[in-house]
Design an enzyme around this catalytic site. Structure first.
Site, mmCIF file in Angstrom:
data_model
loop_
_atom_site.group_PDB
_atom_site.id
_atom_site.type_symbol
_atom_site.label_atom_id
_atom_site.label_comp_id
_atom_site.label_asym_id
_atom_site.label_seq_id
_atom_site.Cartn_x
_atom_site.Cartn_y
_atom_site.Cartn_z
ATOM 1 C CG ASP A 1 7.651 -25.874 -7.852
ATOM 2 O OD1 ASP A 1 8.425 -25.820 -8.827
ATOM 3 O OD2 ASP A 1 7.985 -26.311 -6.734
ATOM 4 C CD GLU B 1 12.906 -30.451 -9.939
ATOM 5 O OE1 GLU B 1 13.755 -31.026 -9.245
ATOM 6 O OE2 GLU B 1 13.188 -29.551 -10.751
#
Lengths: 200, 200
Positions: free
Chosen positions: A7, A9
């Site tokens: 991922d 953020e």
């Protein structure tokens, strides 16, 4: 053969919308997938707010250009990319991610796209596909990769469960408690250790 | 959304086996997929030769460490990665590619793996899957990517035909003539121009 899906953020860079909320003085923009798991609902809410306050893409890109990767993220990526293959799976948009991806040395990023008018007004967005993180992990497993995935929140869950090994990075206590099978890491050194443990 | 798939040897870096043949003084190792389209047959021939002459992985890695990307390749990659997403699809092995990938700034590479004894002797190789370049392009199209692919030889053909747009880079005259639907480029400036033309 190994491939790590990350991922973006919350794992490598700050939450972009929270930064935009702070720098534009619009706290209503602070909502993220942690607060609203329905991503489409969240995005329509965000775009309406931008429109209402006349915030255009160039404004937001200026804010994003002033962000830096999270502390330790660049060193972590430098180690990881020399160790194995890495693909970033994010529900952000190419137009938002670019200044941060540049700082990270342009790792491969699979995400979505904004629709932008010549004036800079963001008129909409195009999700490349629904549940794209999980679908990417499944496609890569179909190519005989052993997938290790790491993420922090709701929109990572199907990816983490589809991977051979899913790892939580700085989840909320509630999210960690709801997913007791996933190991929890709180900094990049711990994430690195956890990844090393499960790489083949 | 766009994603560019690139062959490695002959497009971004020299043919590794040819360099190994030259530096070890073993011209029999010069055979490539241009000469022998059956990759498994080619690899068994190569590994037998290495064994016969006592050439180990550390020897070969030393040779590869002395290679440099092709002239113009690094600038081309710097431009391309800022412009769109890139994944390298190669029939080389992670153990061979690493020193060159480092010089290219660690773009994502999907390839194969060598099986190596503790002595450094290469005992075999593991193809991640047959026809992996084509399968990767198909998987990425399944994730709703518009794929532009570039390569130079036999083992790129199914990838080039599976992509939305296939481009030949420095093919032999015979290979270009056999595939008249694929545009031919002879340097990185021309490849860049051809890619720009078909990006959405």
């Amino acid at each position: 053969m190994n491939l790590v899906c990350l991922d973006l953020e919350g794992v490598l860079v700050p939450e972009i919308w929270i930064a935009v909320a702070e720098k534009t003085g619009r706290p209503e923009l602070r909502r993220t997938t942690r607060d609203e798991p329905d991503y489409d609902k969240l995005m329509r809410y965000r775009l309406e707010l931008l429109d209402k306050h006349g915030i255009t893409l160039p404004h937001i890109q200026e804010v994003i250009g002033s962000l830096r990767p999270l502390e330790g993220a660049l060193e972590f990526m430098t180690w990881l990319r020399a160790r194995t293959q890495v693909i970033i799976l994010s529900d952000t948009f190419e137009q938002f991610a670019a200044p941060l991806m540049k700082q990270l040395g342009w790792p491969t990023l699979l995400c979505h796209e904004l629709i932008v008018a010549p004036t800079g007004r963001i008129t909409g967005y195009q999700l490349r596909m629904a549940d794209q993180k999980r679908r990417a992990v499944e496609a890569l497993r179909g190519l005989n990769y052993h997938i290790v995935a790491a993420g922090d929140s709701h929109n990572d869950l199907s990816m983490l469960l589809a991977a051979n090994h899913g790892i939580l990075f700085r989840p909320t206590d509630a999210f960690a408690a709801a997913n007791p099978t996933l190991p929890v890491t709180r900094d990049h050194a711990a994430l690195r250790k956890e990844i090393e443990k499960v790489l083949k």
